[in-house]
Write a protein that holds these residues in place. Structure first.
Motif, PDB file in Angstrom:
ATOM      1  N   VAL A   1       0.931  -1.351   0.338  1.00 32.26           N
ATOM      2  CA  VAL A   1      -0.442  -0.494   0.034  1.00 32.26           C
ATOM      3  C   VAL A   1       1.039   1.321   0.002  1.00 32.26           C
ATOM      4  N   GLN A   2       1.827   1.123   0.856  1.00 35.48           N
ATOM      5  CA  GLN A   2       2.650   2.449   0.929  1.00 35.48           C
ATOM      6  C   GLN A   2       3.595   2.737  -0.345  1.00 35.48           C
ATOM      7  N   ARG A   3       3.548   1.801  -0.930  1.00 37.54           N
ATOM      8  CA  ARG A   3       4.733   1.799  -2.256  1.00 37.54           C
ATOM      9  C   ARG A   3       3.651   2.553  -3.284  1.00 37.54           C
ATOM     10  N   PHE A   4       2.388   2.065  -3.395  1.00 32.97           N
ATOM     11  CA  PHE A   4       1.306   2.113  -4.553  1.00 32.97           C
ATOM     12  C   PHE A   4       1.303   3.691  -4.123  1.00 32.97           C
ATOM     13  N   GLN A   5       1.333   4.094  -2.737  1.00 30.60           N
ATOM     14  CA  GLN A   5       0.387   5.330  -2.215  1.00 30.60           C
ATOM     15  C   GLN A   5       1.684   6.557  -3.641  1.00 30.60           C
ATOM     16  N   ALA A   6       2.774   5.874  -2.097  1.00 30.47           N
ATOM     17  CA  ALA A   6       4.243   6.690  -3.264  1.00 30.47           C
ATOM     18  C   ALA A   6       4.476   6.364  -4.460  1.00 30.47           C
ATOM     19  N   LEU A   7       3.906   6.158  -6.083  1.00 29.39           N
ATOM     20  CA  LEU A   7       3.844   5.610  -6.939  1.00 29.39           C
ATOM     21  C   LEU A   7       2.930   6.943  -7.078  1.00 29.39           C
ATOM     22  N   CYS A   8       1.786   6.927  -6.537  1.00 28.73           N
ATOM     23  CA  CYS A   8       0.246   7.866  -6.620  1.00 28.73           C
ATOM     24  C   CYS A   8       1.299   9.805  -6.516  1.00 28.73           C
ATOM     25  N   ARG A   9       1.828   9.881  -5.634  1.00 28.70           N
ATOM     26  CA  ARG A   9       2.363  10.990  -4.886  1.00 28.70           C
ATOM     27  C   ARG A   9       3.251  11.455  -6.580  1.00 28.70           C
ATOM     28  N   GLU A  10       4.249  10.832  -6.894  1.00 26.81           N
ATOM     29  CA  GLU A  10       5.772  10.499  -7.712  1.00 26.81           C
ATOM     30  C   GLU A  10       5.147  11.533  -8.826  1.00 26.81           C
ATOM     31  N   ARG A  11       3.381  10.366  -9.636  1.00 26.94           N
ATOM     32  CA  ARG A  11       2.969  10.560 -10.498  1.00 26.94           C
ATOM     33  C   ARG A  11       1.827  11.988 -11.114  1.00 26.94           C
ATOM     34  N   GLY A  12       1.521  12.121  -9.442  1.00 20.23           N
ATOM     35  CA  GLY A  12       0.287  13.516  -9.096  1.00 20.23           C
ATOM     36  C   GLY A  12      -0.686  13.043  -9.910  1.00 20.23           C
ATOM     37  N   ILE A  13      -0.858  11.427  -8.897  1.00 22.45           N
ATOM     38  CA  ILE A  13      -1.863  10.932  -9.499  1.00 22.45           C
ATOM     39  C   ILE A  13      -2.915  10.377  -8.174  1.00 22.45           C
ATOM     40  N   LYS A  14      -4.361  10.383  -8.445  1.00 21.82           N
ATOM     41  CA  LYS A  14      -5.036   9.423  -7.414  1.00 21.82           C
ATOM     42  C   LYS A  14      -5.667   8.412  -7.061  1.00 21.82           C
ATOM     43  N   PRO A  15      -5.817   7.614  -6.461  1.00 22.59           N
ATOM     44  CA  PRO A  15      -6.205   6.352  -6.414  1.00 22.59           C
ATOM     45  C   PRO A  15      -6.975   6.164  -7.467  1.00 22.59           C
ATOM     46  N   ASN A  16      -8.225   6.547  -7.169  1.00 27.73           N
ATOM     47  CA  ASN A  16      -9.121   6.796  -8.372  1.00 27.73           C
ATOM     48  C   ASN A  16      -8.321   6.889 -10.308  1.00 27.73           C
TER      49      ASN A  16
ATOM     50  N   SER B   1      11.214  -4.332  -6.044  1.00 30.44           N
ATOM     51  CA  SER B   1      12.765  -3.920  -6.006  1.00 30.44           C
ATOM     52  C   SER B   1      13.133  -2.270  -5.369  1.00 30.44           C
ATOM     53  N   THR B   2      12.472  -2.405  -3.910  1.00 28.77           N
ATOM     54  CA  THR B   2      12.898  -1.347  -3.490  1.00 28.77           C
ATOM     55  C   THR B   2      13.890  -1.661  -2.103  1.00 28.77           C
ATOM     56  N   PRO B   3      14.876  -0.786  -1.410  1.00 26.80           N
ATOM     57  CA  PRO B   3      14.951  -1.552  -0.237  1.00 26.80           C
ATOM     58  C   PRO B   3      14.178  -1.155   1.058  1.00 26.80           C
ATOM     59  N   GLU B   4      13.218  -1.192   1.159  1.00 26.85           N
ATOM     60  CA  GLU B   4      12.236  -1.150   2.178  1.00 26.85           C
ATOM     61  C   GLU B   4      11.510  -2.666   2.036  1.00 26.85           C
ATOM     62  N   PHE B   5      11.346  -3.302   0.144  1.00 23.10           N
ATOM     63  CA  PHE B   5      11.149  -4.717   0.645  1.00 23.10           C
ATOM     64  C   PHE B   5      11.869  -5.906   0.999  1.00 23.10           C
ATOM     65  N   GLU B   6      13.173  -5.087   0.385  1.00 28.35           N
ATOM     66  CA  GLU B   6      14.373  -5.939   0.841  1.00 28.35           C
ATOM     67  C   GLU B   6      14.542  -6.584   2.403  1.00 28.35           C
ATOM     68  N   ALA B   7      13.893  -5.497   3.086  1.00 32.32           N
ATOM     69  CA  ALA B   7      14.341  -4.898   4.794  1.00 32.32           C
ATOM     70  C   ALA B   7      13.200  -6.007   5.288  1.00 32.32           C
ATOM     71  N   LEU B   8      12.045  -6.055   4.377  1.00 32.56           N
ATOM     72  CA  LEU B   8      11.121  -6.431   4.943  1.00 32.56           C
ATOM     73  C   LEU B   8      11.201  -8.070   5.852  1.00 32.56           C
ATOM     74  N   GLU B   9      10.494  -8.361   7.140  1.00 32.37           N
ATOM     75  CA  GLU B   9      10.861  -9.079   7.843  1.00 32.37           C
ATOM     76  C   GLU B   9       9.950 -10.600   7.693  1.00 32.37           C
ATOM     77  N   GLN B  10      10.744 -11.528   7.756  1.00 36.42           N
ATOM     78  CA  GLN B  10       9.615 -12.777   7.853  1.00 36.42           C
ATOM     79  C   GLN B  10       7.690 -13.391   8.336  1.00 36.42           C
ATOM     80  N   GLU B  11       7.315 -13.558   6.859  1.00 32.90           N
ATOM     81  CA  GLU B  11       5.893 -13.426   7.343  1.00 32.90           C
ATOM     82  C   GLU B  11       5.965 -14.770   8.507  1.00 32.90           C
ATOM     83  N   ILE B  12       6.149 -15.719   7.887  1.00 34.51           N
ATOM     84  CA  ILE B  12       6.141 -16.845   9.609  1.00 34.51           C
ATOM     85  C   ILE B  12       7.232 -16.543  10.568  1.00 34.51           C
ATOM     86  N   ARG B  13       6.647 -17.052  11.556  1.00 35.28           N
ATOM     87  CA  ARG B  13       7.442 -16.814  13.432  1.00 35.28           C
ATOM     88  C   ARG B  13       7.129 -18.119  13.946  1.00 35.28           C
TER      89      ARG B  13
END
Length: 80
Positions: A8-23, A68-80
């Protein structure tokens, strides 16, 4: 942070970068605005890979570019 939240954060950032709204993203991707707003809802936990692909197509980026972003690379495992 959970994968869904990062998506969600990635899509929000991409929308901001392009100056578009979710709709507008929905229109570009050929999905309904409710699909995009539902995905961005914090209470909804699952995000379809097909929806992510369609949104990436609408933004004219590949899934590889999307994830391909540092944020996705740094995500922790979902299985605990």
């Amino acid at each position: 942070m959970a994968v869904k939240d990062m998506v969600v954060q990635r899509f929000q950032a991409l929308c901001r970068e392009r100056g578009i709204k979710p709709n507008e993203l929905a229109t570009l991707a050929g999905v309904t605005p409710s699909t995009v707003y539902s995905m961005m809802d914090a209470h909804r936990r699952d995000v379809s890979v097909v929806t992510v692909k369609k949104l990436c197509d609408g933004l004219e980026i590949t899934l590889g570019e999307f994830f391909s972003t540092p944020e996705f690379e740094a995500l922790e495992q979902e299985i605990r």
